[in-house]
Design a protein around this motif. Structure first.
Motif, PDB file in Angstrom:
ATOM      1  N   LEU A  96       0.807  -1.220   0.000  1.00 35.17           N
ATOM      2  CA  LEU A  96       0.000   0.000   0.000  1.00 35.17           C
ATOM      3  C   LEU A  96       0.845   1.279   0.000  1.00 35.17           C
ATOM      4  CD1 LEU A  96      -2.905  -0.910   2.445  1.00 35.17           C
ATOM      5  CD2 LEU A  96      -3.002  -0.744  -0.027  1.00 35.17           C
ATOM      6  N   ASP A  97       2.059   1.193  -0.538  1.00 34.91           N
ATOM      7  CA  ASP A  97       2.937   2.365  -0.688  1.00 34.91           C
ATOM      8  C   ASP A  97       3.375   3.011   0.617  1.00 34.91           C
ATOM      9  OD1 ASP A  97       2.941   1.988  -3.397  1.00 34.91           O
ATOM     10  OD2 ASP A  97       1.459   3.531  -3.831  1.00 34.91           O
ATOM     11  N   CYS A  98       3.407   2.279   1.710  1.00 34.58           N
ATOM     12  CA  CYS A  98       3.976   2.806   2.947  1.00 34.58           C
ATOM     13  C   CYS A  98       5.495   2.826   2.799  1.00 34.58           C
ATOM     14  CB  CYS A  98       3.598   1.917   4.135  1.00 34.58           C
ATOM     15  SG  CYS A  98       1.831   1.871   4.469  1.00 34.58           S
ATOM     16  N   ILE A  99       6.159   3.580   3.651  1.00 33.50           N
ATOM     17  CA  ILE A  99       7.617   3.638   3.616  1.00 33.50           C
ATOM     18  C   ILE A  99       8.183   2.506   4.479  1.00 33.50           C
ATOM     19  CG2 ILE A  99       9.661   5.073   4.052  1.00 33.50           C
ATOM     20  CD1 ILE A  99       7.723   6.141   1.896  1.00 33.50           C
ATOM     21  N   VAL A 100       9.085   1.720   3.894  1.00 33.88           N
ATOM     22  CA  VAL A 100       9.696   0.606   4.612  1.00 33.88           C
ATOM     23  C   VAL A 100      10.922   1.084   5.388  1.00 33.88           C
ATOM     24  CG1 VAL A 100       8.872  -1.100   2.944  1.00 33.88           C
ATOM     25  CG2 VAL A 100      11.123  -0.060   2.632  1.00 33.88           C
ATOM     26  N   GLN A 101      11.419   0.237   6.272  1.00 32.22           N
ATOM     27  CA  GLN A 101      12.611   0.559   7.055  1.00 32.22           C
ATOM     28  C   GLN A 101      13.432  -0.707   7.241  1.00 32.22           C
ATOM     29  OE1 GLN A 101      11.521   1.426  11.249  1.00 32.22           O
ATOM     30  NE2 GLN A 101       9.438   0.998  10.576  1.00 32.22           N
ATOM     31  N   TYR A 102      14.713  -0.511   7.528  1.00 36.36           N
ATOM     32  CA  TYR A 102      15.579  -1.657   7.784  1.00 36.36           C
ATOM     33  C   TYR A 102      15.537  -1.989   9.266  1.00 36.36           C
ATOM     34  CZ  TYR A 102      19.589  -4.702   8.160  1.00 36.36           C
ATOM     35  OH  TYR A 102      20.396  -5.773   8.426  1.00 36.36           O
ATOM     36  N   ARG A 103      15.326  -3.269   9.584  1.00 35.78           N
ATOM     37  CA  ARG A 103      15.297  -3.727  10.976  1.00 35.78           C
ATOM     38  C   ARG A 103      16.561  -4.528  11.239  1.00 35.78           C
ATOM     39  NH1 ARG A 103      10.145  -4.706  13.582  1.00 35.78           N
ATOM     40  NH2 ARG A 103      11.489  -5.683  15.143  1.00 35.78           N
ATOM     41  N   PRO A 104      17.552  -3.928  11.929  1.00 36.20           N
ATOM     42  CA  PRO A 104      18.801  -4.663  12.192  1.00 36.20           C
ATOM     43  C   PRO A 104      18.592  -5.898  13.053  1.00 36.20           C
ATOM     44  CG  PRO A 104      18.904  -2.410  13.089  1.00 36.20           C
ATOM     45  CD  PRO A 104      17.583  -2.574  12.436  1.00 36.20           C
ATOM     46  N   ASP A 105      17.604  -5.881  13.949  1.00 37.50           N
ATOM     47  CA  ASP A 105      17.350  -7.046  14.811  1.00 37.50           C
ATOM     48  C   ASP A 105      16.841  -8.238  14.004  1.00 37.50           C
ATOM     49  OD1 ASP A 105      15.007  -5.533  14.321  1.00 37.50           O
ATOM     50  OD2 ASP A 105      14.003  -6.364  16.082  1.00 37.50           O
ATOM     51  N   MET A 106      16.086  -7.972  12.943  1.00 38.62           N
ATOM     52  CA  MET A 106      15.546  -9.038  12.096  1.00 38.62           C
ATOM     53  C   MET A 106      16.428  -9.281  10.864  1.00 38.62           C
ATOM     54  SD  MET A 106      11.542  -7.762  12.299  1.00 38.62           S
ATOM     55  CE  MET A 106      10.998  -8.705  10.927  1.00 38.62           C
ATOM     56  N   LYS A 107      17.347  -8.344  10.588  1.00 42.14           N
ATOM     57  CA  LYS A 107      18.182  -8.379   9.388  1.00 42.14           C
ATOM     58  C   LYS A 107      17.330  -8.470   8.132  1.00 42.14           C
ATOM     59  CE  LYS A 107      22.310 -10.229  11.594  1.00 42.14           C
ATOM     60  NZ  LYS A 107      21.892 -10.032  12.959  1.00 42.14           N
ATOM     61  N   MET A 108      16.292  -7.611   8.092  1.00 41.01           N
ATOM     62  CA  MET A 108      15.419  -7.556   6.920  1.00 41.01           C
ATOM     63  C   MET A 108      14.764  -6.186   6.814  1.00 41.01           C
ATOM     64  SD  MET A 108      12.150  -9.987   8.033  1.00 41.01           S
ATOM     65  CE  MET A 108      12.809 -11.242   7.019  1.00 41.01           C
ATOM     66  N   VAL A 109      14.147  -5.955   5.664  1.00 44.79           N
ATOM     67  CA  VAL A 109      13.399  -4.725   5.420  1.00 44.79           C
ATOM     68  C   VAL A 109      11.971  -4.992   5.878  1.00 44.79           C
ATOM     69  CG1 VAL A 109      12.669  -3.080   3.663  1.00 44.79           C
ATOM     70  CG2 VAL A 109      14.900  -4.189   3.466  1.00 44.79           C
ATOM     71  N   TRP A 110      11.415  -4.027   6.612  1.00 43.04           N
ATOM     72  CA  TRP A 110      10.123  -4.235   7.255  1.00 43.04           C
ATOM     73  C   TRP A 110       9.201  -3.052   6.977  1.00 43.04           C
ATOM     74  CZ3 TRP A 110       8.264  -1.829  11.999  1.00 43.04           C
ATOM     75  CH2 TRP A 110       7.123  -2.442  12.518  1.00 43.04           C
ATOM     76  N   CYS A 111       7.938  -3.347   6.727  1.00 42.35           N
ATOM     77  CA  CYS A 111       6.917  -2.316   6.551  1.00 42.35           C
ATOM     78  C   CYS A 111       6.018  -2.333   7.784  1.00 42.35           C
ATOM     79  CB  CYS A 111       6.090  -2.564   5.299  1.00 42.35           C
ATOM     80  SG  CYS A 111       4.779  -1.340   5.083  1.00 42.35           S
ATOM     81  N   ALA A 112       5.961  -1.216   8.472  1.00 44.38           N
ATOM     82  CA  ALA A 112       5.198  -1.126   9.718  1.00 44.38           C
ATOM     83  C   ALA A 112       3.687  -1.110   9.489  1.00 44.38           C
ATOM     84  CB  ALA A 112       5.612   0.122  10.484  1.00 44.38           C
ATOM     85  N   CYS A 113       3.236  -0.773   8.302  1.00 42.98           N
ATOM     86  CA  CYS A 113       1.784  -0.655   8.070  1.00 42.98           C
ATOM     87  C   CYS A 113       1.039  -1.977   8.290  1.00 42.98           C
ATOM     88  CB  CYS A 113       1.505  -0.141   6.658  1.00 42.98           C
ATOM     89  SG  CYS A 113       1.993   1.562   6.427  1.00 42.98           S
ATOM     90  N   HIS A 114       1.499  -3.043   7.662  1.00 40.09           N
ATOM     91  CA  HIS A 114       0.820  -4.336   7.773  1.00 40.09           C
ATOM     92  C   HIS A 114       1.804  -5.479   7.955  1.00 40.09           C
ATOM     93  CE1 HIS A 114      -2.080  -1.769   5.538  1.00 40.09           C
ATOM     94  NE2 HIS A 114      -2.854  -2.226   6.489  1.00 40.09           N
ATOM     95  N   ASN A 115       2.961  -5.194   8.601  1.00 38.81           N
ATOM     96  CA  ASN A 115       3.969  -6.211   8.896  1.00 38.81           C
ATOM     97  C   ASN A 115       4.505  -6.896   7.638  1.00 38.81           C
ATOM     98  OD1 ASN A 115       5.671  -7.570  10.676  1.00 38.81           O
ATOM     99  ND2 ASN A 115       4.250  -9.282  10.884  1.00 38.81           N
ATOM    100  N   GLY A 116       4.684  -6.117   6.566  1.00 39.31           N
ATOM    101  CA  GLY A 116       5.305  -6.657   5.356  1.00 39.31           C
ATOM    102  C   GLY A 116       6.786  -6.861   5.598  1.00 39.31           C
ATOM    103  N   GLN A 117       7.335  -7.965   5.062  1.00 35.05           N
ATOM    104  CA  GLN A 117       8.736  -8.298   5.297  1.00 35.05           C
ATOM    105  C   GLN A 117       9.417  -8.640   3.980  1.00 35.05           C
ATOM    106  OE1 GLN A 117       8.542 -11.474   8.141  1.00 35.05           O
ATOM    107  NE2 GLN A 117       7.211 -10.300   9.484  1.00 35.05           N
ATOM    108  N   TYR A 118      10.625  -8.105   3.818  1.00 36.45           N
ATOM    109  CA  TYR A 118      11.440  -8.356   2.633  1.00 36.45           C
ATOM    110  C   TYR A 118      12.826  -8.793   3.100  1.00 36.45           C
ATOM    111  CZ  TYR A 118       7.929  -5.317   0.442  1.00 36.45           C
ATOM    112  OH  TYR A 118       6.761  -4.741   0.013  1.00 36.45           O
ATOM    113  N   ASN A 119      13.432  -9.748   2.376  1.00 43.35           N
ATOM    114  CA  ASN A 119      14.796 -10.157   2.733  1.00 43.35           C
ATOM    115  C   ASN A 119      15.792  -9.148   2.160  1.00 43.35           C
ATOM    116  OD1 ASN A 119      15.151 -10.798   0.017  1.00 43.35           O
ATOM    117  ND2 ASN A 119      14.920 -13.000   0.340  1.00 43.35           N
ATOM    118  N   LEU A 120      17.079  -9.386   2.357  1.00 44.70           N
ATOM    119  CA  LEU A 120      18.104  -8.436   1.920  1.00 44.70           C
ATOM    120  C   LEU A 120      18.339  -8.470   0.409  1.00 44.70           C
ATOM    121  CD1 LEU A 120      20.643  -8.621   4.872  1.00 44.70           C
ATOM    122  CD2 LEU A 120      18.849  -6.943   4.425  1.00 44.70           C
TER     123      LEU A 120
END
Length: 150
Positions: A96-120
């Motif tokens: 939904l076009d939210c801004i993602v962020q890098y989560r160092p604890d998870m070592k992945m890219v994360w979207c806070a809007c609906h818990n979207g997760q992307y690997n590196l």
């Protein structure tokens, strides 16, 4: 000889008032419909003519961290992986076009809007995102990190 009868003055006044009422109703409806129409139809967005941008200075990003930067009119995210490799993606979630962020604890890219997760690698691995993040090319030029489209 028949004399042409003219309408009484009250009838002419009545027609004039009907005309005024009709035009004011049309103007009121137009004043309501136009903003609603403009809200529902999004404006045309011109794509950025930029094909590359200086994202950050080399010493501004540590291992296992990410930094949001501006790529034309859109945000991008630059990541230095735990092993020190540089990766760059669009920072706009494909859900939904939210801004993602890098989560160092998870070592992945994360979207806070609906818990979207992307690997590196930018692949969608969890949550609702339907497709991977757009990946950019990363180069180091002197003390600057330059990100380019394909």
């Amino acid at each position: 000889m028949a004399h042409a009868q003219s309408k009484p003055a009250s009838s002419k006044r009545r027609e004039f008032l009907d005309y005024l009422l009709g035009t004011s109703v049309v103007a009121t409806l137009a004043a309501i419909a136009y903003p609603a129409f403009k809200f529902l139809v999004p404006p045309a967005v011109t794509e950025s003519a930029q094909s590359s941008v200086v994202a950050v200075k080399v010493d501004e990003i540590e291992a296992n961290s990410g930094k949001i930067y501006k790529f034309g009119t859109k945000p991008g995210i630059l990541i230095r992986t735990p092993s020190g490799e540089l990766k760059a993606f669009s920072a706009t979630c494909t859900h939904l076009d939210c801004i993602v962020q890098y989560r160092p604890d998870m070592k992945m890219v994360w979207c806070a809007c609906h818990n979207g997760q992307y690997n590196l690698s930018g692949q969608n691995v969890g949550g609702p995102p339907p497709r991977p993040l757009d990946e950019f090319v990363v180069n180091t030029r002197g003390d600057e990190i330059v990100v380019s489209k394909g």
